[in-house]
Scaffold this motif. Structure first.
Motif, short mmCIF file in Angstrom:
data_model
loop_
_atom_site.label_atom_id
_atom_site.label_comp_id
_atom_site.label_asym_id
_atom_site.label_seq_id
_atom_site.Cartn_x
_atom_site.Cartn_y
_atom_site.Cartn_z
N ARG A 208 0.79 -1.23 0.00
CA ARG A 208 0.00 0.00 0.00
C ARG A 208 0.82 1.28 0.00
N LYS A 209 2.08 1.22 0.34
CA LYS A 209 2.89 2.43 0.42
C LYS A 209 4.00 2.49 -0.63
N LYS A 210 4.60 1.34 -0.92
CA LYS A 210 5.72 1.32 -1.85
C LYS A 210 5.56 0.21 -2.88
N TYR A 211 6.28 0.35 -3.98
CA TYR A 211 6.35 -0.71 -4.96
C TYR A 211 7.82 -0.95 -5.30
N PHE A 212 8.13 -2.19 -5.69
CA PHE A 212 9.51 -2.52 -6.03
C PHE A 212 9.71 -2.29 -7.52
N ARG A 213 10.56 -1.34 -7.83
CA ARG A 213 10.79 -0.95 -9.22
C ARG A 213 11.93 -1.76 -9.82
N LEU A 214 11.61 -2.51 -10.85
CA LEU A 214 12.57 -3.43 -11.47
C LEU A 214 13.32 -2.76 -12.61
N PRO A 215 14.61 -2.99 -12.71
CA PRO A 215 15.35 -2.53 -13.90
C PRO A 215 15.15 -3.53 -15.04
N HIS A 216 15.71 -3.21 -16.18
CA HIS A 216 15.58 -4.07 -17.37
C HIS A 216 16.70 -5.10 -17.33
N VAL A 217 16.47 -6.23 -16.66
CA VAL A 217 17.48 -7.28 -16.50
C VAL A 217 16.81 -8.64 -16.66
N PRO A 218 17.59 -9.72 -16.83
CA PRO A 218 17.00 -11.05 -16.77
C PRO A 218 16.38 -11.29 -15.40
N HIS A 219 15.32 -12.07 -15.35
CA HIS A 219 14.59 -12.27 -14.10
C HIS A 219 14.63 -13.73 -13.66
N ARG A 273 25.63 -6.68 -8.98
CA ARG A 273 25.91 -7.04 -10.37
C ARG A 273 24.71 -6.63 -11.20
N THR A 274 24.93 -5.81 -12.19
CA THR A 274 23.81 -5.15 -12.85
C THR A 274 23.97 -5.16 -14.37
N ASN A 275 23.22 -4.27 -15.03
CA ASN A 275 23.15 -4.28 -16.49
C ASN A 275 23.64 -2.98 -17.12
N MET A 276 23.92 -3.07 -18.40
CA MET A 276 24.22 -1.91 -19.24
C MET A 276 23.16 -1.89 -20.34
N GLN A 277 22.38 -0.82 -20.38
CA GLN A 277 21.27 -0.75 -21.33
C GLN A 277 21.59 0.24 -22.44
N PHE A 303 25.31 -7.95 -17.48
CA PHE A 303 24.28 -8.05 -18.52
C PHE A 303 24.40 -6.87 -19.47
N ALA A 304 23.98 -7.09 -20.71
CA ALA A 304 23.81 -6.00 -21.67
C ALA A 304 22.44 -6.15 -22.31
N CYS A 305 21.78 -5.04 -22.52
CA CYS A 305 20.49 -5.04 -23.21
C CYS A 305 20.58 -4.03 -24.34
N VAL A 306 20.37 -4.50 -25.57
CA VAL A 306 20.46 -3.63 -26.74
C VAL A 306 19.08 -3.57 -27.38
N GLN A 307 18.41 -2.44 -27.22
CA GLN A 307 17.02 -2.31 -27.67
C GLN A 307 16.93 -1.68 -29.05
N SER A 308 16.19 -2.34 -29.93
CA SER A 308 15.86 -1.81 -31.26
C SER A 308 17.08 -1.31 -32.02
N ILE A 309 18.11 -2.14 -32.08
CA ILE A 309 19.33 -1.74 -32.78
C ILE A 309 19.06 -1.50 -34.26
N GLU A 310 18.06 -2.20 -34.81
CA GLU A 310 17.78 -2.06 -36.24
C GLU A 310 17.26 -0.66 -36.61
N ALA A 311 16.81 0.10 -35.60
CA ALA A 311 16.28 1.44 -35.85
C ALA A 311 17.36 2.51 -35.79
N SER A 312 18.60 2.11 -35.57
CA SER A 312 19.69 3.09 -35.43
C SER A 312 20.52 3.17 -36.72
N PRO A 313 21.28 4.25 -36.89
CA PRO A 313 22.13 4.41 -38.09
C PRO A 313 23.19 3.32 -38.17
N ALA A 314 23.68 3.10 -39.37
CA ALA A 314 24.65 2.03 -39.63
C ALA A 314 25.91 2.18 -38.79
#
Length: 338
Positions: A208-219, A273-277, A303-314
């Motif tokens: 009721r007071k707080k929520y646990f905010r998750l980063p973008h990592v494997p679960h 131990r964390t991620n690089m997004q 960890f590394a997370c690479v989002q939508s690489i196809e939408a970026s310049p060559a």
């Protein structure tokens, strides 16, 4: 760092789709046409495109998490070409494809389904999956050797993230809400944020007071936990799995599972131990280069997370793929070292 007992198997599950597959594209377009919808939001092409990330994802798991038993790839009547490279190798039996029809057995009315939040809610139903398993998207990669202890400590799951106040508990919340409403354009549709969906999960689990905010990592997930969630929250689960596209009435499976584990005292919190997004379509070349250097130099980034690489310049794509080749390598490289 000691491993979980060898008798405790741990699997991994990757959700994957090739949006460039004309059969899949036709299936999605036919569904949208039947609903009078256009390709936007939850149906945008970016959600279904792949640019070879799966190859790096699987190679990284085989290389940096050799303690995994089986890697399951959940798809919609598709078979990644990557699997051809595994035929006749020691890895052939360790990577398996699971079709949507398998995990949606008994709820076939929810098919076809193009919603990652619906699909990931059912991963625990994969036949033969281990009690403890990892869930990750195909744009995740491991970039350093890992231990089972990075994800599970005995019966507990390792969570990464932090506790935040729920919006209604923030000082001055009523005034903030009123100002936001006043500033919102007339008739503009309010977009439900990913964080708001996580907050809804916390409330559903009684926080009721707080929520646990998750980063973008494997679960790290547990099969028995999901079975209990399905028994305790049948209405929420039913709403989730019957949503063919993302919508505001859903829960985020990662958040629901994490809050369940907190409630049941099955959590080990460890942010060491964390991620690089990377978001190459949004980040500058300079910013990307800086993040890659940081990942190279920091032992804490696994960890590394690479989002939508196809939408970026060559130029950005070339930099990132060159870096992935150096850090992870190819399956062929891995096989040559065996």
């Amino acid at each position: 760092m000691t491993e979980n007992p060898a008798s405790t198997p741990i699997d991994a599950v990757i959700m994957w789709v090739d949006g460039a597959d004309p059969v899949h594209a036709e299936k999605l377009d036919a569904f949208l046409q039947s609903r009078g919808l256009a390709r936007s939001g939850g149906a945008s092409k970016a959600r279904f495109h792949h640019a070879g990330e799966l190859d790096y994802c699987i190679t990284s798991l085989l290389k940096f998490a050799p303690w995994l038993r089986t890697i399951f790839i959940v798809t919609d009547e598709q078979t990644p070409a990557f699997l051809d490279k595994l035929v006749g190798t020691e890895f052939e039996q360790r990577v398996r494809v699971v079709d949507h029809k398998i995990i949606f057995a008994g709820v076939e009315s929810a098919l076809p389904n193009f919603n990652s939040m619906a699909i990931s809610s059912l991963l625990w139903r994969i036949p033969g999956i281990a009690e403890q398993f990892l869930y990750l998207n195909d744009d995740f990669m491991l970039i350093r050797p890992t231990s089972s202890q990075d994800f599970f400590r005995g019966d507990n799951v390792v969570l990464r993230g932090k506790w935040n106040l729920l919006p209604e508990e923030v000082p001055g919340a009523p005034l903030i809400k009123w100002v936001r409403k006043l500033l919102r354009r007339e008739g503009k549709k309010k977009r439900v944020s990913f964080w708001a969906l996580q907050q809804a999960c916390a409330r559903l689990l009684g926080f009721r007071k707080k929520y646990f905010r998750l980063p973008h990592v494997p679960h790290a997930w547990k099969k028995s936990s999901w079975a209990q969630i399905f028994d305790e929250f049948p209405c929420a689960v039913d709403t989730n799995i019957h949503a063919p596209l993302r919508g505001p009435d859903q829960f985020v499976p990662e958040a629901l599972c994490s809050h369940f584990h907190w409630r049941e005292n099955l959590v080990c919190l460890d942010n060491s131990r964390t991620n690089m997004q990377l978001k190459p379509a949004e980040q500058s070349l300079f910013r990307i280069a800086a993040k890659l250097r940081e990942a190279d130099n920091s032992e804490h980034i696994i960890f590394a997370c690479v989002q939508s690489i196809e939408a970026s310049p060559a130029e950005k794509q070339k930099m990132i793929f060159s870096w992935l080749d150096g850090r992870i390598g190819t399956l062929e490289d891995l096989l040559q070292k065996k």
